[in-house]
Scaffold this motif. Structure first.
Motif, mmCIF file in Angstrom:
data_model
loop_
_atom_site.group_PDB
_atom_site.id
_atom_site.type_symbol
_atom_site.label_atom_id
_atom_site.label_comp_id
_atom_site.label_asym_id
_atom_site.label_seq_id
_atom_site.Cartn_x
_atom_site.Cartn_y
_atom_site.Cartn_z
ATOM 1 N N SER A 155 0.819 -1.215 0.000
ATOM 2 C CA SER A 155 0.000 0.000 0.000
ATOM 3 C C SER A 155 0.851 1.263 0.000
ATOM 4 C CB SER A 155 -0.908 0.018 1.236
ATOM 5 O OG SER A 155 -0.133 0.181 2.421
ATOM 6 N N SER A 213 -1.673 9.320 -3.646
ATOM 7 C CA SER A 213 -2.873 8.759 -4.258
ATOM 8 C C SER A 213 -4.090 9.293 -3.512
ATOM 9 C CB SER A 213 -2.843 7.225 -4.214
ATOM 10 O OG SER A 213 -3.871 6.675 -5.014
ATOM 11 N N ASP A 230 -4.377 2.603 -1.107
ATOM 12 C CA ASP A 230 -4.346 2.199 -2.515
ATOM 13 C C ASP A 230 -3.149 1.296 -2.793
ATOM 14 O OD1 ASP A 230 -6.656 3.413 -3.281
ATOM 15 O OD2 ASP A 230 -5.712 5.171 -4.188
ATOM 16 N N LYS A 287 -1.460 2.642 -10.487
ATOM 17 C CA LYS A 287 -2.392 3.398 -9.654
ATOM 18 C C LYS A 287 -1.631 4.293 -8.684
ATOM 19 C CE LYS A 287 -6.604 2.873 -6.926
ATOM 20 N NZ LYS A 287 -7.614 1.904 -6.410
#
Length: 338
Positions: A134, A271, A276, A285
Motif C-alpha cells: 500500500s 494517491s 491504494d 495506480k
C-alpha cells in the motif's frame, strides 16, 4: 566443526581460484571467474538462541583466518548497546505496522559512532497497513529510510524484503515486485525506493523543518550527481505522513543560494486513498509523478516554502551551477554510504 568447514567450502566455491578444490567445481559449472563476495552474515535472527555466541565465534575465527578481507555480520543488534563479541557489522530487521516504522526514523540517532556499522538487511511495513503493498506502507518506509540516510555514517547498507513474489505462489505480504509468467508490476514500496537511488555517495546536508504539522514529517537534503545527465543537484525529500496538506519551509544551513539554478523538478508519490495498491489490472495506480519546477529557487533561495499533499512523498531536485566538489560542506554534513 563440520558446519564451519562447510561454510569455508561454500566461500571457496564463490571466491576460490578455479584450480582450488571448490573453485574448480564453480569453474566446471561455467563460471571460472570468482564471484565478488565481500560480506558473510553468521546466522539469521539467531542472536537470542542458546549457544549462538559461542558458535558465532568459531565461524568468525575460521573465516577471518582464511579470508581476512570479508566483513562479518552478527545477528545481534548493536544499535542500543555495544556488542559483546567481534563483528564488522550487525544485522537489523524491522517488520512492523506503519505508525511504528514511521516512528523508527530516529532509531540510529543515538547509536554509538564507535564499533560495528549496521546492515538493515530486512525492513518493511507488514500486516493490515501493508495489504499487498500500500501507499501507507511505502510512506512509513520512506520516513524510516530518511532516518537511515541521515545516519549513513553508521548505517552501511539497507535492503527491502522481500523483493520478488510470484502471484501464484504468494507466501509473504508485501513484496516489492509482483510477477507471473507474462507480466510484472511494482508496489508503491518499489516506486518509493527510486527516491533514494542517488543517495549512495551523496553529500548529506544539515537541514531544518518549519511546518504547521512537524510531527507527521520526515525530511532530508543531499547533494548528488545525476548519472544520466551528469548534472549536479540538490535533492530535498519530504514525507508527509499526515492526512492534511502541510505548509512547509525548509532551511538548508550554510548554503549559498547563488550555487542553485532556477530550474529543477518535483516528484510526488501519492494517491487518493492511503491504502491504494497497484495490481496487474492497474499497475500504475500509485506511481511517482514528475513535473518541472522553474521558479522555486528564484522566489525563496535556500529557504524553500512548499506545500505538501496529504499522505505523500515529495522530492525536489534543483540543478546546481557549481561542481559538488567545489562546495564546502557544513561541519555536520557527511557523505552517504547507503
Amino acid at each position: 566443526m563440520p558446519f564451519v568447514q562447510e561454510a569455508l567450502d561454500g566461500i571457496e566455491f564463490a571466491r576460490g581460484d578455479p584450480n582450488s578444490t571448490w573453485g574448480s567445481v564453480r569453474a566446471a559449472m561455467g563460471h571460472p571467474e570468482p564471484f565478488t563476495l565481500k560480506y558473510v552474515a553468521i546466522g539469521n535472527e539467531d542472536c537470542w538462541k542458546p549457544h549462538y555466541r559461542e558458535n558465532y565465534l568459531k565461524f568468525y575465527a575460521a573465516i577471518r583466518k582464511a579470508y581476512p578481507d570479508i566483513k562479518m555480520i552478527s545477528n545481534c543488534d548493536g544499535s542500543n548497546a555495544q556488542l559483546d563479541h567481534p563483528a564488522d557489522m550487525y544485522d537489523f530487521h524491522i517488520y512492523q505496522n506503519a505508525n511504528t516504522v514511521f516512528s523508527m526514523a530516529n532509531t540510529f540517532d543515538r547509536t554509538s559512532r564507535v564499533g560495528p556499522k549496521a546492515f538493515v538487511s530486512e525492513y518493511a511495513v507488514t500486516g493490515d497497513d501493508a495489504g499487498r503493498g500500500s501507499l501507507l506502507a511505502a510512506l512509513a518506509e520512506a520516513a524510516f529510510l530518511i532516518g537511515l540516510e541521515k545516519n549513513s555514517d553508521i548505517v552501511e547498507m539497507a535492503s527491502y524484503a522481500p523483493l520478488f513474489v510470484n502471484t501464484n505462489d504468494r507466501r509473504w505480504n508485501p513484496d516489492a515486485i509482483v510477477f507471473d509468467s507474462s507480466q510484472a508490476y511494482g508496489t508503491p514500496s518499489y516506486w518509493m525506493q527510486h527516491f533514494f537511488s542517488d543517495s549512495n555517495g551523496a553529500t548529506l546536508l544539515k537541514s531544518t523543518l518549519q511546518a504547521n504539522s512537524s510531527n507527521s514529517l520526515e525530511a532530508s537534503a543531499i547533494l548528488f550527481q545525476n548519472p544520466m545527465d551528469k548534472g549536479n543537484y540538490m535533492r530535498i525529500k519530504v514525507v508527509n505522513f499526515g492526512s492534511s496538506p502541510v505548509d512547509l519551509k525548509i532551511v538548508i544551513d550554510g548554503f549559498d543560494r547563488k550555487l542553485l539554478d532556477s530550474s529543477g523538478s518535483k516528484t510526488v508519490l501519492s494517491s487518493t486513498n492511503v491504502k491504494d495498491e497497484n495490481s496487474f489490472a492497474n499497475p500504475e495506480k500509485v506511481v511517482a509523478q514528475v513535473s518541472p519546477v522553474k521558479s522555486l529557487v528564484e522566489k525563496t533561495g535556500t529557504n524553500m516554502d512548499l506545500v505538501l499533499l496529504p499522505h505523500s512523498l515529495t522530492c525536489f531536485d534543483v540543478l546546481m551551477k557549481s561542481d559538488i566538489t567545489q562546495i564546502t560542506a557544513d561541519d555536520d554534513s557527511h557523505v552517504s554510504s547507503m
